[in-house]
Scaffold this motif. Sequence first.
Motif, short mmCIF file in Angstrom:
data_model
loop_
_atom_site.label_atom_id
_atom_site.label_comp_id
_atom_site.label_asym_id
_atom_site.label_seq_id
_atom_site.Cartn_x
_atom_site.Cartn_y
_atom_site.Cartn_z
N GLU A 51 12.24 5.47 -41.92
CA GLU A 51 13.69 5.27 -41.80
C GLU A 51 14.07 3.80 -41.97
O GLU A 51 15.25 3.44 -41.87
CB GLU A 51 14.18 5.78 -40.44
N GLY A 52 13.05 2.93 -42.17
CA GLY A 52 13.34 1.52 -42.48
C GLY A 52 13.30 0.57 -41.30
O GLY A 52 13.74 -0.57 -41.41
N GLN A 53 12.76 1.02 -40.15
CA GLN A 53 12.73 0.14 -38.97
C GLN A 53 11.43 -0.66 -38.90
O GLN A 53 10.38 -0.20 -39.35
CB GLN A 53 12.85 0.98 -37.70
N ASP A 54 11.50 -1.88 -38.31
CA ASP A 54 10.28 -2.60 -37.91
C ASP A 54 9.80 -1.93 -36.62
O ASP A 54 10.60 -1.70 -35.70
CB ASP A 54 10.59 -4.07 -37.64
N VAL A 55 8.49 -1.65 -36.55
CA VAL A 55 7.98 -0.82 -35.45
C VAL A 55 6.78 -1.48 -34.79
O VAL A 55 5.94 -2.08 -35.47
CB VAL A 55 7.56 0.58 -36.00
N VAL A 56 6.69 -1.37 -33.45
CA VAL A 56 5.45 -1.74 -32.75
C VAL A 56 4.94 -0.50 -32.01
O VAL A 56 5.70 0.16 -31.29
CB VAL A 56 5.64 -2.94 -31.79
N VAL A 57 3.66 -0.15 -32.25
CA VAL A 57 3.05 1.04 -31.64
C VAL A 57 2.12 0.58 -30.53
O VAL A 57 1.23 -0.25 -30.75
CB VAL A 57 2.23 1.84 -32.69
N THR B 108 8.63 -11.92 -30.81
CA THR B 108 8.35 -13.37 -30.88
C THR B 108 7.51 -13.67 -32.11
O THR B 108 7.71 -14.68 -32.78
CB THR B 108 7.63 -13.85 -29.61
N LEU B 109 6.55 -12.79 -32.42
CA LEU B 109 5.68 -13.01 -33.58
C LEU B 109 6.46 -12.98 -34.89
O LEU B 109 6.27 -13.84 -35.75
CB LEU B 109 4.57 -11.94 -33.64
N ILE B 110 7.36 -11.98 -35.06
CA ILE B 110 8.00 -11.82 -36.37
C ILE B 110 9.42 -12.38 -36.41
O ILE B 110 10.04 -12.45 -37.46
CB ILE B 110 7.99 -10.35 -36.86
N GLY B 111 9.93 -12.78 -35.22
CA GLY B 111 11.24 -13.44 -35.19
C GLY B 111 12.42 -12.52 -35.42
O GLY B 111 13.49 -12.97 -35.84
N ARG B 112 12.27 -11.22 -35.14
CA ARG B 112 13.40 -10.29 -35.27
C ARG B 112 13.15 -9.04 -34.41
O ARG B 112 12.02 -8.80 -33.99
CB ARG B 112 13.65 -9.92 -36.74
N PRO B 113 14.19 -8.22 -34.16
CA PRO B 113 14.02 -7.06 -33.26
C PRO B 113 13.07 -6.01 -33.83
O PRO B 113 12.98 -5.84 -35.05
CB PRO B 113 15.44 -6.48 -33.16
N VAL B 114 12.35 -5.31 -32.94
CA VAL B 114 11.48 -4.20 -33.37
C VAL B 114 11.74 -2.98 -32.50
O VAL B 114 12.21 -3.09 -31.37
CB VAL B 114 9.97 -4.56 -33.28
N HIS B 115 11.40 -1.81 -33.06
CA HIS B 115 11.52 -0.54 -32.34
C HIS B 115 10.14 -0.22 -31.74
O HIS B 115 9.14 -0.26 -32.44
CB HIS B 115 11.95 0.56 -33.32
N LEU C 34 3.53 -3.04 -36.47
CA LEU C 34 2.61 -3.75 -35.58
C LEU C 34 1.97 -2.76 -34.61
O LEU C 34 2.61 -1.77 -34.22
CB LEU C 34 3.36 -4.84 -34.80
N CYS C 35 0.71 -3.00 -34.24
CA CYS C 35 0.02 -2.13 -33.28
C CYS C 35 -0.59 -2.97 -32.18
O CYS C 35 -1.07 -4.08 -32.44
CB CYS C 35 -1.09 -1.35 -33.97
N SER C 36 -0.59 -2.41 -30.96
CA SER C 36 -1.12 -3.17 -29.83
C SER C 36 -1.80 -2.23 -28.84
O SER C 36 -1.42 -1.07 -28.72
CB SER C 36 0.03 -3.89 -29.11
N ALA C 37 -2.80 -2.77 -28.14
CA ALA C 37 -3.31 -2.05 -26.97
C ALA C 37 -2.28 -2.23 -25.86
O ALA C 37 -1.29 -2.94 -26.03
CB ALA C 37 -4.64 -2.63 -26.55
#
Length: 740
Positions: free
Chosen positions: A53-59, A219-226, A205-208
Amino acid sequence: MRNVVRWETIPPREAKYAAFPEQLDERLIPVLQKRGIHQLYTHQAHAVRSVLEGQDVVVVTPTASGKTMCYNLPVLSAILQNEDARALYLFPTKALSADQVSELYELIEMMGVDIKTYTYDGDTPGAARKAVRQAGHIVVTNPDMLHSGILPHHTKWVKLFENLRYIVIDEIHTYRGVFGSNLANVLRRLIRLCSFYGSKPQFILCSATIANPQELAETLIGRPVHMVDDNGAPMGARHFVFYNPPVVNRQLGIRRGVIPETRNIASMLLKNGIQTITFARSRLTVEVLTKYLKDLVRDPIGNAGRVRGYRGGYLPTERREIEKGLRAGSIDAVVSTNALELGIDIGALDACVLCGYPGTIASAWQQAGRAGRRKGTSIVFYVASSAAIDQYIVSHPDYFLRQSPENALLNPDNLYIMLSHFKCAAFELPFEDGDAFGNAPGTPEMLEYLTEANIVRHVDGRYHWSAEDFPASEISLRSASAEENFMIIDITNPQKHRVIGEMDRFTVPMLLHENAIYMHEAQQYQVEKLDFDACKAFIRRVDTGYYTDADLNVTLSLLDIEREEERGGVHRGLGEVRVSTLVTMFKKIKFDTHETLGFGHVRLPETDMHTTAMWWTLPDELAAKYDSDTLKNGMLGVTNLLRIVAPLSLMCAPQDVAVLYQVKSPITNKPTIILYDNCPGGVGLSHKAYGMQQLLLEQALQIVNDCSCPFGCPSCAGPMGEIGMNGKRTAWELLKELVK
């Protein structure tokens, strides 16, 4: 069992599923079904849908929950629908890059389509590099290579930058402190170049599990994420055993060593045919434990390949061979530093032993997650050392089991780091009047500074690079100062010298000084010569009954005061300091008994670091109550307590922050306790500590009040042998005054 403080059983968890998102290219579904994947876990479906859907995402989900699918599916779907689309994958280590590429290859092979996936790092042959630049649909690399090998040569990567659709960054919880602050600036440079070439890539982006994944990603990418954190992956039953070695000297509060106890538990698992991974905190501990376990399984002709060591500094071919052996089941036990903590596929291990607290709760769970990755029952042993933070964790298991893991803290606007990358950005592409460097503050001031230093030249509204050097080559992403790794060369065979490993400049004085015993895969080598200027260490194979460990001396001097205040007669300050470190001597320590056999001198240059610090100065009337030895022991006790509470409250690794005391400090000329960021320029930990200093002192006081020992122990102010008979009492009195 009498040393087991807690045996926690974490019940199994059933999988939660969701259907494939409708936007996914339908050619992917039959291939997934062939691999036995008929539906996605809930978090995978949620992430794929959000990306499409075009969103920046962190899992954000635990180890082994199938995060790879969250980015592979949308990326492959986009390339199937538009063969010009490109993706850039960033992994923190080469090993992880190689591992993830093999999984991607399998999917592409099964589809029978021409999607070119390449790894581009220091090991990529020169002949293959051109093909990657021209034709790679998916380029897999690491931050270091992006910084020094891709961005400065962007004119050779036009196809990638013009069509870049997705940027995937895995294991973002590893990007904290200096490394994370550097990566945030590398991404500012990357986004700036994409904008120049007319592309607007999306981030996946993915994180434990950490406490602030969304904040870290933003903070890493400088814009909002879902954020996607609705984990649907199954997990087998897991047993978590907290093991505290027995006390051998009750008066001094000394426990049996963590290495012998870890050896006993790992040996028990090995003898019973249980495939095990043991994590140790230092390279030296890895080598000592590897030697012990190899001795246990050696066959009549001396082979011990069933047990392997694994750490940074081994050559890539050796590491790949060990990973392959673990997957194939030919290796029964591996002893590793945190190099195997990340999501490299090493098969179905049954048990994990943690030799000491890894430094953060997030790391401990990552390491524990290496066992039982395939839904089976697994067991994790946490063996506590005598270190104060280990004793705190083992005596407060609920803190570990219930506490939300740490915040990852980084500071992209650290002036040291930002200015270095600003130079790189100016080299890559001229700045125009009014341009910004991502969301970084102070672009006009930095351009003015670089113009005055004759590094850039202002002509017709543009700032052009005018210095001769190549700025990216002088910056290491993993420290705030430039550094070059040292090559470790085996000269045992005079006819054939061979490179067997490498080591960073900061660690060299501790482990590669002349006459040190360097250990590699449990084999001992003596350092014959250290050439500091040429960055080479020459070693010869030996067979001694001991290993060596060096002592580090630290001195501080004040550069600038930022803030000061006085409360309850206690002076508190925040500012910049210079930290000078010097290795002066080393100990020879016998295997098995771990007794000290002797000492030797180290003659190496002093290293300097500028960083931020905060400090507490004791009032004259308080200091005057004690003789010099009692005051020194009490201040040491307070320092030991702050070393326990600071990492836990600031949510950082113990090595990120340092605490020391000075009876007559060069900063204040009075008795002073100092806490500082243990990296050049600082990443904001001292500032954070200054803001919560009352809480830190109250928590330190609470630990002394709660501990039942009479005169001090490793769980509180420190063992009596270190702080003396009255050290605990004095520390308590000093803290009562500081808390006022």
